[in-house]
Write a protein that holds these residues in place. Structure first.
Motif, mmCIF file in Angstrom:
data_model
loop_
_atom_site.group_PDB
_atom_site.id
_atom_site.type_symbol
_atom_site.label_atom_id
_atom_site.label_comp_id
_atom_site.label_asym_id
_atom_site.label_seq_id
_atom_site.Cartn_x
_atom_site.Cartn_y
_atom_site.Cartn_z
ATOM 1 N N LEU A 195 0.832 -1.203 0.000
ATOM 2 C CA LEU A 195 0.000 0.000 0.000
ATOM 3 C C LEU A 195 0.870 1.258 0.000
ATOM 4 N N ALA A 196 1.991 1.224 0.739
ATOM 5 C CA ALA A 196 2.913 2.360 0.754
ATOM 6 C C ALA A 196 3.541 2.570 -0.621
ATOM 7 N N LEU A 197 3.900 1.484 -1.313
ATOM 8 C CA LEU A 197 4.455 1.591 -2.670
ATOM 9 C C LEU A 197 3.417 2.165 -3.634
ATOM 10 N N PHE A 198 2.198 1.690 -3.514
ATOM 11 C CA PHE A 198 1.119 2.188 -4.374
ATOM 12 C C PHE A 198 0.921 3.688 -4.182
ATOM 13 N N MET A 199 0.848 4.120 -2.914
ATOM 14 C CA MET A 199 0.618 5.528 -2.634
ATOM 15 C C MET A 199 1.856 6.387 -2.916
ATOM 16 N N ALA A 200 3.047 5.781 -2.854
ATOM 17 C CA ALA A 200 4.265 6.538 -3.152
ATOM 18 C C ALA A 200 4.264 7.000 -4.598
ATOM 19 N N ARG A 201 3.855 6.146 -5.507
ATOM 20 C CA ARG A 201 3.804 6.549 -6.924
ATOM 21 C C ARG A 201 2.753 7.636 -7.133
ATOM 22 N N GLY A 289 1.141 -3.534 -5.505
ATOM 23 C CA GLY A 289 1.765 -2.247 -5.229
ATOM 24 C C GLY A 289 3.195 -2.197 -5.709
ATOM 25 N N TYR A 290 3.910 -3.309 -5.584
ATOM 26 C CA TYR A 290 5.307 -3.378 -6.025
ATOM 27 C C TYR A 290 5.409 -3.207 -7.534
ATOM 28 N N VAL A 291 4.593 -3.922 -8.295
ATOM 29 C CA VAL A 291 4.618 -3.812 -9.755
ATOM 30 C C VAL A 291 4.158 -2.419 -10.190
ATOM 31 N N PHE A 292 3.129 -1.902 -9.552
ATOM 32 C CA PHE A 292 2.623 -0.569 -9.881
ATOM 33 C C PHE A 292 3.703 0.488 -9.672
ATOM 34 N N PHE A 293 4.449 0.386 -8.599
ATOM 35 C CA PHE A 293 5.533 1.339 -8.327
ATOM 36 C C PHE A 293 6.669 1.169 -9.329
#
Length: 303
Positions: A195-201, A289-293
């Motif tokens: 979730l943090a990776l998703f929101m970071a992008r 989230g990892y792939v999205f980032f």
């Protein structure tokens, strides 16, 4: 005579006539800042695991250096939040009715949800707050939101000792179910990191998101049974509403932790196949989230 000299020079150079792209391919060159493949990116990230832990530890220590109580605030913050919620919801609004051992119930919900809340808020700002580091050094940018999640996990581990004392002091026994805390925290950490990776992008592209997220998180908290029992509402709600509320991952993490540490929370209060559900949430958000980032890796720090 001139044409013969030019022809001779060109003939002596095997790279003559090749385009820049062909030259780069021939000598193994790549575009600066180009996004690596997902397996290569994962290997780079794993090779920097020690940097992630060291960076997280250093940031955690630095967070409280200016405060006189120092690291004590890691525990005091969730305790003060629990005290405020107990005053408002337990004493004034009476949401503690029907909940045995409400103090332990409330403190567990506050501590566990704050882990997710802090990880998401820190992840949203992780890229924009680290532009100097991003532009100065080359490293997988996923290190940053993951490191901020590690910071929140370290804070939670400090707080779990205090939470254990509170639960025991309110009359709950120490049982083998406490061992379930380990897989619960592991799955929640994967979920929070994704979730943090998703929101970071998203936060790196929309800087106003950092101002909006506290309101979104607060709404999520009210729907996650932190200081009230969701069953008191779902018992009278339509079936589809109850299903959606009961599938809330934050609610499930709260209830699983309560079940692990409190004998007053029975297994019947958990949804069927609860471990499969929560593992599914962890994989969905962790991997997604990892792939999205990763797909925007070459864009972070530019502009």
């Amino acid at each position: 005579m001139y044409e013969q000299r030019v022809t001779g020079i060109a003939g002596a150079n095997p790279d003559a006539g090749l385009s820049p792209a062909e030259l780069a391919a021939k000598y193994g060159l790549s575009v600066s800042g180009q996004r690596p493949s997902l397996p290569s990116y994962t290997r780079q990230l794993w090779s920097r695991r020690h940097f992630i832990v060291s960076f997280a530890t250093a940031r955690l220590v630095a967070m409280y250096t200016a405060a006189k109580l120092g690291q004590i605030w890691q525990v005091m913050t969730p305790l003060l939040n629990a005290a405020v919620y107990y005053l408002i919801f337990g004493l004034l609004l009476g949401t503690n009715r029907g909940i045995p051992n409400f103090i332990a119930y409330l403190c567990t919900g506050v501590f566990v949800f704050q882990f997710t809340q802090s990880a998401v808020l820190a992840g949203t700002r992780s890229i924009t707050d680290s532009l100097g580091l991003i532009r100065a050094l080359h490293f997988p940018r996923a290190c940053l939101p993951i490191a901020f999640t590690v910071i929140q996990l370290q804070q939670l581990l400090f707080s779990m000792g205090v939470l254990g004392v509170i639960i025991l002091a309110t009359g709950e026994p120490l049982t083998l179910r406490w061992l379930l805390v380990v897989p619960v925290l592991l799955l929640q950490s994967v979920f929070n990191a994704g979730l943090a990776l998703f929101m970071a992008r998203i936060g790196s592209k929309t800087t106003d998101m950092a101002q909006l997220m506290p309101f979104v998180i607060r709404t999520w908290m009210y729907l996650s049974g932190v200081f009230w029992a969701v069953t008191t509402f779902t018992a009278k709600a339509p079936h589809w509403v109850a299903t959606i509320l009961n599938m809330n991952p934050a609610l499930i993490f709260n209830d699983l932790m309560r079940y692990a540490m409190m004998t007053s929370v029975p297994a019947s209060s958990l949804p069927h196949h609860v471990w499969l559900i929560i593992a599914g949430w962890a994989v969905l958000f962790g991997l997604g989230g990892y792939v999205f980032f990763w797909r925007a890796e070459e864009e972070y720090g530019r502009g």
